[in-house]
Design a protein around this motif. Sequence first.
Motif, PDB file in Angstrom:
ATOM      1  N   ALA A 151      25.333   9.527  19.564  1.00 45.72           N
ATOM      2  CA  ALA A 151      25.544   8.102  19.829  1.00 45.72           C
ATOM      3  C   ALA A 151      26.867   7.842  20.543  1.00 45.72           C
ATOM      4  CB  ALA A 151      25.493   7.320  18.519  1.00 45.72           C
ATOM      5  N   GLU A 152      27.852   8.749  20.396  1.00 46.92           N
ATOM      6  CA  GLU A 152      29.132   8.555  21.064  1.00 46.92           C
ATOM      7  C   GLU A 152      29.004   8.603  22.581  1.00 46.92           C
ATOM      8  OE1 GLU A 152      31.885  11.416  19.597  1.00 46.92           O
ATOM      9  OE2 GLU A 152      31.888  10.616  17.540  1.00 46.92           O
ATOM     10  N   HIS A 153      27.881   9.095  23.079  1.00 48.95           N
ATOM     11  CA  HIS A 153      27.675   9.254  24.523  1.00 48.95           C
ATOM     12  C   HIS A 153      26.761   8.176  25.107  1.00 48.95           C
ATOM     13  CE1 HIS A 153      29.423  13.419  24.811  1.00 48.95           C
ATOM     14  NE2 HIS A 153      29.249  13.291  23.506  1.00 48.95           N
ATOM     15  N   THR A 154      26.422   7.155  24.313  1.00 48.23           N
ATOM     16  CA  THR A 154      25.481   6.144  24.800  1.00 48.23           C
ATOM     17  C   THR A 154      26.022   5.413  26.023  1.00 48.23           C
ATOM     18  OG1 THR A 154      24.432   5.857  22.645  1.00 48.23           O
ATOM     19  CG2 THR A 154      24.251   4.034  24.204  1.00 48.23           C
ATOM     20  N   ALA A 155      27.295   5.051  26.012  1.00 52.34           N
ATOM     21  CA  ALA A 155      27.854   4.338  27.172  1.00 52.34           C
ATOM     22  C   ALA A 155      27.765   5.205  28.425  1.00 52.34           C
ATOM     23  CB  ALA A 155      29.295   3.935  26.900  1.00 52.34           C
ATOM     24  N   GLY A 156      28.078   6.497  28.288  1.00 50.98           N
ATOM     25  CA  GLY A 156      27.972   7.397  29.431  1.00 50.98           C
ATOM     26  C   GLY A 156      26.541   7.549  29.912  1.00 50.98           C
ATOM     27  N   PHE A 157      25.597   7.616  28.965  1.00 48.61           N
ATOM     28  CA  PHE A 157      24.194   7.711  29.344  1.00 48.61           C
ATOM     29  C   PHE A 157      23.767   6.471  30.135  1.00 48.61           C
ATOM     30  CE2 PHE A 157      19.837   6.418  28.564  1.00 48.61           C
ATOM     31  CZ  PHE A 157      19.131   7.531  28.995  1.00 48.61           C
ATOM     32  N   GLU A 158      24.095   5.310  29.627  1.00 51.01           N
ATOM     33  CA  GLU A 158      23.674   4.081  30.308  1.00 51.01           C
ATOM     34  C   GLU A 158      24.321   3.956  31.684  1.00 51.01           C
ATOM     35  OE1 GLU A 158      21.385   2.070  29.654  1.00 51.01           O
ATOM     36  OE2 GLU A 158      20.858   2.555  27.580  1.00 51.01           O
ATOM     37  N   GLU A 172      11.670   4.481  37.501  1.00 47.74           N
ATOM     38  CA  GLU A 172      11.300   3.865  36.230  1.00 47.74           C
ATOM     39  C   GLU A 172      12.291   4.293  35.154  1.00 47.74           C
ATOM     40  OE1 GLU A 172       9.000   1.680  35.788  1.00 47.74           O
ATOM     41  OE2 GLU A 172       8.123   1.760  37.792  1.00 47.74           O
ATOM     42  N   PRO A 173      13.308   3.497  34.883  1.00 51.91           N
ATOM     43  CA  PRO A 173      14.326   3.924  33.925  1.00 51.91           C
ATOM     44  C   PRO A 173      13.884   3.866  32.466  1.00 51.91           C
ATOM     45  CG  PRO A 173      14.824   1.731  34.719  1.00 51.91           C
ATOM     46  CD  PRO A 173      13.673   2.221  35.540  1.00 51.91           C
ATOM     47  N   GLU A 174      12.940   3.005  32.132  1.00 47.79           N
ATOM     48  CA  GLU A 174      12.622   2.793  30.722  1.00 47.79           C
ATOM     49  C   GLU A 174      12.083   4.036  30.015  1.00 47.79           C
ATOM     50  OE1 GLU A 174      13.647   0.412  28.795  1.00 47.79           O
ATOM     51  OE2 GLU A 174      14.644  -0.280  30.612  1.00 47.79           O
ATOM     52  N   PRO A 175      11.218   4.848  30.639  1.00 43.92           N
ATOM     53  CA  PRO A 175      10.794   6.072  29.945  1.00 43.92           C
ATOM     54  C   PRO A 175      11.961   7.026  29.658  1.00 43.92           C
ATOM     55  CG  PRO A 175       9.266   5.552  31.716  1.00 43.92           C
ATOM     56  CD  PRO A 175      10.433   4.634  31.876  1.00 43.92           C
ATOM     57  N   VAL A 176      12.925   7.076  30.567  1.00 42.69           N
ATOM     58  CA  VAL A 176      14.096   7.922  30.338  1.00 42.69           C
ATOM     59  C   VAL A 176      14.925   7.342  29.205  1.00 42.69           C
ATOM     60  CG1 VAL A 176      16.163   8.922  31.372  1.00 42.69           C
ATOM     61  CG2 VAL A 176      14.095   8.621  32.760  1.00 42.69           C
ATOM     62  N   ARG A 177      15.118   6.032  29.220  1.00 41.80           N
ATOM     63  CA  ARG A 177      15.878   5.387  28.142  1.00 41.80           C
ATOM     64  C   ARG A 177      15.184   5.588  26.796  1.00 41.80           C
ATOM     65  NH1 ARG A 177      16.705   0.827  30.375  1.00 41.80           N
ATOM     66  NH2 ARG A 177      18.930   1.079  30.860  1.00 41.80           N
ATOM     67  N   ALA A 178      13.857   5.584  26.792  1.00 40.17           N
ATOM     68  CA  ALA A 178      13.126   5.761  25.535  1.00 40.17           C
ATOM     69  C   ALA A 178      13.395   7.144  24.940  1.00 40.17           C
ATOM     70  CB  ALA A 178      11.630   5.563  25.766  1.00 40.17           C
ATOM     71  N   VAL A 179      13.515   8.171  25.787  1.00 37.99           N
ATOM     72  CA  VAL A 179      13.855   9.509  25.301  1.00 37.99           C
ATOM     73  C   VAL A 179      15.219   9.483  24.628  1.00 37.99           C
ATOM     74  CG1 VAL A 179      14.385  11.883  26.000  1.00 37.99           C
ATOM     75  CG2 VAL A 179      12.429  10.701  27.011  1.00 37.99           C
ATOM     76  N   TRP A 180      16.184   8.823  25.271  1.00 34.63           N
ATOM     77  CA  TRP A 180      17.527   8.748  24.713  1.00 34.63           C
ATOM     78  C   TRP A 180      17.544   7.973  23.393  1.00 34.63           C
ATOM     79  CZ3 TRP A 180      22.087  10.965  25.194  1.00 34.63           C
ATOM     80  CH2 TRP A 180      23.192  10.350  24.628  1.00 34.63           C
ATOM     81  N   GLN A 181      16.893   6.834  23.365  1.00 39.42           N
ATOM     82  CA  GLN A 181      16.912   6.016  22.161  1.00 39.42           C
ATOM     83  C   GLN A 181      16.263   6.728  20.983  1.00 39.42           C
ATOM     84  OE1 GLN A 181      15.079   2.429  23.689  1.00 39.42           O
ATOM     85  NE2 GLN A 181      17.061   1.520  24.232  1.00 39.42           N
ATOM     86  N   ASP A 182      15.183   7.463  21.243  1.00 39.91           N
ATOM     87  CA  ASP A 182      14.564   8.238  20.166  1.00 39.91           C
ATOM     88  C   ASP A 182      15.516   9.313  19.668  1.00 39.91           C
ATOM     89  OD1 ASP A 182      12.073   9.180  18.625  1.00 39.91           O
ATOM     90  OD2 ASP A 182      12.671  10.981  19.722  1.00 39.91           O
ATOM     91  N   ALA A 265      17.975  17.232  20.996  1.00 33.23           N
ATOM     92  CA  ALA A 265      18.026  18.101  22.178  1.00 33.23           C
ATOM     93  C   ALA A 265      17.398  17.407  23.382  1.00 33.23           C
ATOM     94  CB  ALA A 265      17.315  19.420  21.887  1.00 33.23           C
ATOM     95  N   ARG A 266      16.328  16.672  23.160  1.00 34.43           N
ATOM     96  CA  ARG A 266      15.705  15.938  24.273  1.00 34.43           C
ATOM     97  C   ARG A 266      16.669  14.890  24.835  1.00 34.43           C
ATOM     98  NH1 ARG A 266      10.238  15.455  25.068  1.00 34.43           N
ATOM     99  NH2 ARG A 266      10.387  13.172  25.112  1.00 34.43           N
ATOM    100  N   GLY A 267      17.412  14.236  23.950  1.00 31.90           N
ATOM    101  CA  GLY A 267      18.374  13.252  24.424  1.00 31.90           C
ATOM    102  C   GLY A 267      19.472  13.883  25.258  1.00 31.90           C
ATOM    103  N   TRP A 268      20.013  15.018  24.784  1.00 36.16           N
ATOM    104  CA  TRP A 268      21.031  15.720  25.564  1.00 36.16           C
ATOM    105  C   TRP A 268      20.466  16.179  26.903  1.00 36.16           C
ATOM    106  CZ3 TRP A 268      25.635  14.678  24.498  1.00 36.16           C
ATOM    107  CH2 TRP A 268      26.144  14.653  23.194  1.00 36.16           C
ATOM    108  N   ALA A 269      19.217  16.633  26.904  1.00 31.85           N
ATOM    109  CA  ALA A 269      18.606  17.074  28.157  1.00 31.85           C
ATOM    110  C   ALA A 269      18.507  15.916  29.148  1.00 31.85           C
ATOM    111  CB  ALA A 269      17.229  17.671  27.889  1.00 31.85           C
ATOM    112  N   ALA A 270      18.144  14.734  28.650  1.00 36.49           N
ATOM    113  CA  ALA A 270      18.036  13.571  29.538  1.00 36.49           C
ATOM    114  C   ALA A 270      19.404  13.191  30.091  1.00 36.49           C
ATOM    115  CB  ALA A 270      17.427  12.393  28.775  1.00 36.49           C
TER     116      ALA A 270
END
Length: 310
Positions: A151-158, A172-182, A265-270
């Motif tokens: 979660a500390e990397h959410t700002a960087g991800f966005e 289409e950003p939303e499918p990528v964001r969904a991976v991160w949010q999960d 791991a999926r979130g880090w990959a995204a």
Amino acid sequence: MTTTDVEITADLVRDLLREQHPDLAHLPVRLGARGWDNQLWRLGDDLAVRLPWATELADALLRKEHTWLPPLAPQLPLPVPVPQRLGEPGALFGRPWIVTTWVPGEPADRAPVTRPGSADLLAAFLSALHRPAPDGAPTGRGEGRRGGPLAEHTAGFEHGLAEVVERGLVAEPEPVRAVWQDAVAAPAWDGPAVWLHADLHPANVLTADGALSGVIDFGDLCAGDPAYDLAGAWRLLPDGAVDRFHDAYRGPDGGPADRATRRRARGWAAATALGGLIVGNAGDEGRPGGKSTWGPPARATLERLVATAG
């Protein structure tokens, strides 16, 4: 971002060796590669000299490799560049440098992993590396920190997601964001801080005939959540090989990664794929600048992630 004010040449490398490691100075010297932080010069057939040529941070990363990697390397089932000598700053070159073993192969951003059996090799490598790190082991760098709470990397991800959308690199950003949010919603790592390579992108993995053949650049070696490294399966392996990787991987408790760790791991990959897309489309092959070979594997990573369930 800073660069060294001394031009790195074969003559300079040879002069540095004569000054500090004269028993190696007779060996042939030739350019191997120019990486993100360091230049790599072949030294004979079996060695290489790594010299920082960009960020000041590279100095500390080289010293960290020299300190921590040699005792870890014998445990690892793939070839890695083991530091042999340390060069100190001096009049000829005002930054530290190291002599390592040479690892043959082609970087996977140029010669991708294509053999499904490489999933087993990557799993064996990370199973061996992901052992509890000792007190005093380095922690990860970066916003938040690599291997720290996702979660500390959410700002960087966005920020990264907004940039790739603005550049037209992701439609289409939303499918990528969904991976991160999960991934962020998954339970945090509650096991021991384990050794991480912490930079398993395609330019730091070597291949031979489509098979994984070596792992290089341990400058980001640190202790933390194994999910950070497990993201490499999405970034490195061919389509359909991630499940095989997870079947073979064994974590610090001797068992496979749990579902929460796979989600993280999926979130880090995204997140790291977004960085790869940005660097891969920066339009400048120099340093600092872009590396066009980073773009295609980053795009493939995002496509794999959004096409599969967590």
